[in-house]
Scaffold this motif. Sequence first.
Motif, PDB file in Angstrom:
ATOM      1  N   UNK A 170     -19.789   6.515  44.245  1.00 36.70           N
ATOM      2  CA  UNK A 170     -18.329   6.431  44.283  1.00 36.70           C
ATOM      3  C   UNK A 170     -17.632   7.667  44.824  1.00 36.70           C
ATOM      4  N   UNK A 171     -18.342   8.760  45.109  1.00 35.21           N
ATOM      5  CA  UNK A 171     -17.549   9.889  45.604  1.00 35.21           C
ATOM      6  C   UNK A 171     -18.081  10.457  46.916  1.00 35.21           C
ATOM      7  N   UNK A 172     -18.743   9.618  47.703  1.00 32.02           N
ATOM      8  CA  UNK A 172     -19.167  10.076  49.015  1.00 32.02           C
ATOM      9  C   UNK A 172     -18.237   9.599  50.116  1.00 32.02           C
ATOM     10  N   UNK A 173     -17.174   8.885  49.726  1.00 35.73           N
ATOM     11  CA  UNK A 173     -16.272   8.348  50.748  1.00 35.73           C
ATOM     12  C   UNK A 173     -15.732   9.435  51.675  1.00 35.73           C
ATOM     13  N   UNK A 174     -15.256  10.533  51.056  1.00 37.70           N
ATOM     14  CA  UNK A 174     -14.664  11.607  51.854  1.00 37.70           C
ATOM     15  C   UNK A 174     -15.631  12.129  52.902  1.00 37.70           C
ATOM     16  N   UNK A 175     -16.893  12.331  52.507  1.00 38.69           N
ATOM     17  CA  UNK A 175     -17.909  12.818  53.447  1.00 38.69           C
ATOM     18  C   UNK A 175     -18.144  11.817  54.564  1.00 38.69           C
ATOM     19  N   UNK A 176     -18.307  10.547  54.188  1.00 40.24           N
ATOM     20  CA  UNK A 176     -18.570   9.524  55.199  1.00 40.24           C
ATOM     21  C   UNK A 176     -17.397   9.422  56.166  1.00 40.24           C
ATOM     22  N   UNK A 177     -16.201   9.469  55.608  1.00 43.28           N
ATOM     23  CA  UNK A 177     -14.990   9.323  56.417  1.00 43.28           C
ATOM     24  C   UNK A 177     -14.883  10.450  57.438  1.00 43.28           C
ATOM     25  N   UNK A 178     -15.210  11.672  57.010  1.00 42.87           N
ATOM     26  CA  UNK A 178     -15.048  12.822  57.898  1.00 42.87           C
ATOM     27  C   UNK A 178     -16.263  13.025  58.800  1.00 42.87           C
ATOM     28  N   UNK A 179     -17.477  12.822  58.244  1.00 42.36           N
ATOM     29  CA  UNK A 179     -18.661  13.227  58.987  1.00 42.36           C
ATOM     30  C   UNK A 179     -19.192  12.164  59.941  1.00 42.36           C
ATOM     31  N   UNK A 180     -19.255  10.901  59.485  1.00 43.46           N
ATOM     32  CA  UNK A 180     -19.956   9.912  60.310  1.00 43.46           C
ATOM     33  C   UNK A 180     -19.160   8.634  60.573  1.00 43.46           C
ATOM     34  N   UNK A 181     -18.105   8.374  59.782  1.00 44.26           N
ATOM     35  CA  UNK A 181     -17.397   7.087  59.859  1.00 44.26           C
ATOM     36  C   UNK A 181     -18.371   5.915  59.760  1.00 44.26           C
ATOM     37  N   UNK A 182     -19.392   6.065  58.943  1.00 44.77           N
ATOM     38  CA  UNK A 182     -20.336   4.963  58.740  1.00 44.77           C
ATOM     39  C   UNK A 182     -21.427   4.894  59.798  1.00 44.77           C
ATOM     40  N   UNK A 183     -21.233   5.572  60.918  1.00 42.20           N
ATOM     41  CA  UNK A 183     -22.204   5.497  62.006  1.00 42.20           C
ATOM     42  C   UNK A 183     -23.296   6.514  61.855  1.00 42.20           C
ATOM     43  N   UNK A 184     -24.158   6.715  62.788  1.00 43.01           N
ATOM     44  CA  UNK A 184     -24.322   5.896  63.994  1.00 43.01           C
ATOM     45  C   UNK A 184     -24.997   4.552  63.677  1.00 43.01           C
ATOM     46  N   UNK A 185     -24.526   3.531  64.351  1.00 37.94           N
ATOM     47  CA  UNK A 185     -25.046   2.160  64.206  1.00 37.94           C
ATOM     48  C   UNK A 185     -25.011   1.687  62.755  1.00 37.94           C
ATOM     49  N   UNK A 186     -23.994   2.079  62.014  1.00 36.15           N
ATOM     50  CA  UNK A 186     -23.874   1.610  60.633  1.00 36.15           C
ATOM     51  C   UNK A 186     -24.890   2.214  59.695  1.00 36.15           C
ATOM     52  N   UNK A 187     -25.609   3.253  60.157  1.00 35.51           N
ATOM     53  CA  UNK A 187     -26.709   3.757  59.335  1.00 35.51           C
ATOM     54  C   UNK A 187     -26.234   4.554  58.123  1.00 35.51           C
ATOM     55  N   UNK A 188     -24.967   4.958  58.084  1.00 35.48           N
ATOM     56  CA  UNK A 188     -24.512   5.695  56.899  1.00 35.48           C
ATOM     57  C   UNK A 188     -23.472   4.897  56.097  1.00 35.48           C
ATOM     58  N   UNK A 189     -23.480   3.565  56.228  1.00 38.79           N
ATOM     59  CA  UNK A 189     -22.584   2.758  55.410  1.00 38.79           C
ATOM     60  C   UNK A 189     -23.022   2.796  53.956  1.00 38.79           C
ATOM     61  N   UNK A 190     -22.034   2.878  53.054  1.00 37.19           N
ATOM     62  CA  UNK A 190     -22.262   2.658  51.635  1.00 37.19           C
ATOM     63  C   UNK A 190     -21.250   1.600  51.211  1.00 37.19           C
ATOM     64  N   UNK A 191     -21.498   0.910  50.074  1.00 31.69           N
ATOM     65  CA  UNK A 191     -20.545  -0.142  49.688  1.00 31.69           C
ATOM     66  C   UNK A 191     -19.100   0.325  49.674  1.00 31.69           C
TER      67      UNK A 191
END
Lengths: 325, 275
Positions: A258-279
């Motif tokens: 629940x608290x990795x959103x900020x990192x994902x949003x800034x660092x990868x935006x879920x990419x590359x190829x969706x490999x860093x998506x979390x629910x």
Amino acid sequence: MPVPEAAPSVRPAPTGRAGGTPPRSVPPAPTVSRRGRGGRRAERLAPFVLLAPALLILALLRFWPLLLGVNFSFTGDGDRDGLMVGLDNYRELLGDPLFRDALGNVGLLVLLLPVAVAIPGLLATLIYLRVPGHRLYRSVYFFPAVLSPVIVGAIFNLLLAFDGPLNALLGGVGIGPVDWLGDPDVAMFVVVGVHVWATFGMALVVFLAGFATLDASLLDAARVDGASLPQTVRHVIVPSLARTIQFVFVTTMIGMLTSMFGLLYVMTSGGPEGSTYLPEYYIWIQQGQMNRPALASAASTVLFLIMLVVGLLQISLLRRAVREA
Amino acid sequence: MSRVRWGRWLLALPMAVLALATVYPLVFTANVAMKTRRDYVLDRFSLVDSLRWDNVAAAWNSVGMARYLTNSVVVVTVSVLLLLLFGSMAGFALSQLRFRGSSVLFLCCLAALFVPFQVIMVPLARIMSDAGLVDTYPGLVLAYVAQFLPFTIFLMTSYYRTIPPEIIDAARIDGNDVYGVYRRIMLPLGAPALLSVGILNALFCWNDVLISLLLMPSAEHRTLMVGVTSLRGQYSADIPTFAAGVLIAAVPVLVIYLFLQRQIADGVAAGATKG
């Protein structure tokens, strides 16, 4: 485990303060007569008046949305807005490769969890055993925990850029360059690593609070018996800190979910190829970008179930491990 | 004896390396913020010999940092004050007053602790938009209060449980009603816990990005952390100014950490051990 818990909760001889009757040891007459009957009623209502703002906010903005969301996940989006569509959203979720990536990454988090708990646990042990400089380490290690994931993410964007300083450094010794955030096989590990870097101080403080309750004579006994450090950890420290370890496991897992959103949003935006998506990122995208609130609600419900299962599973596993130790 | 001591120094070495790894990224960022673009391209690592504030000034002036900072300060201050008020009222009632249903209500507050924001964010956004609260200060404040209230109530209740009931009895004999006891006894006695919980809540609200992104979409109402996320697009070619923007956003929290380190750690530890 906590010291102050036992004494006040088992308070001897309730004196009925809330009811307005003073303790027997003092003359009751003056206080009661001063307040009168109207005052008594006000006294009876007082706890509810004090609780009212909190309960109202929690009911309206926590529990009501929870129910609404579960209900919402069985309705449609767009043209079918408000219509009951049964399990359609859940079927769509399971068929969506991005959501499957997100679930796969949750599995990866579960596998990495022991490492994320062991690092602060080991460091706390060393600090507790007063390795030279332990006071300094304690405050230095905790410091990234106060930084926002957004700032942490921005800093590591800088360090890990393809033409950035880390690759320049590695290039100097003949390694790389590694595309830290652009390689689908690497990116998720990097993001989790940064998350651990940023949060291990929290768990460290929790571990140290647990150590403070540890019976020092047990450690002395182990030392007298000539136990080595690993033996002391395994047979003395781990069993005595079972509750703390359990707490850290559960909170670390919740933190990862629940608290990795900020990192994902800034660092990868879920990419590359969706490999860093979390629910949580998937929910955000479906709600905010794709305008699929009902689908997002279904993903929320799945996330809630995952957290419930992971929490219960970990508690039961750890219970058994402690019993066998 | 000497063998043990050597072992300890040997263990201290990796810990020192780790400590360096903890601090270095921020030192690096601060150092880069002081460089010119040319210096950065020529040598990323060398320490600057003088402090150049040009980049900091550029970042401050160009992206509306001042407005973002004001938004954050206003929202965080109001949220924390409300959290402390409601949390201490509820904590007092749940710990020191006896009434029917008190344990059920305490369990409700505990249960709310385990409902993460991601699980309720879609319906919450809809409720807020129905109430006309999206993109307003009160909307974001309410969302923060709802998010961090369970934790606040939980800690205040545990803290108030340690206050001996005799103190409250004495205050009542002096003629205070329940509210007088709250104002004259519980608030002052709760000061250490209120300080600790207040700082933690301030950090949580200040550092949040998801809730703020969801409920404050317009650029004019952005909080500082959301503002930082927009820096990257703006300065992707000008790393030193980007670093300066990140530094500006990090400084308030660093100052708080330097002065109130103990309270922050105490709050985290209390949350863990009182469970």
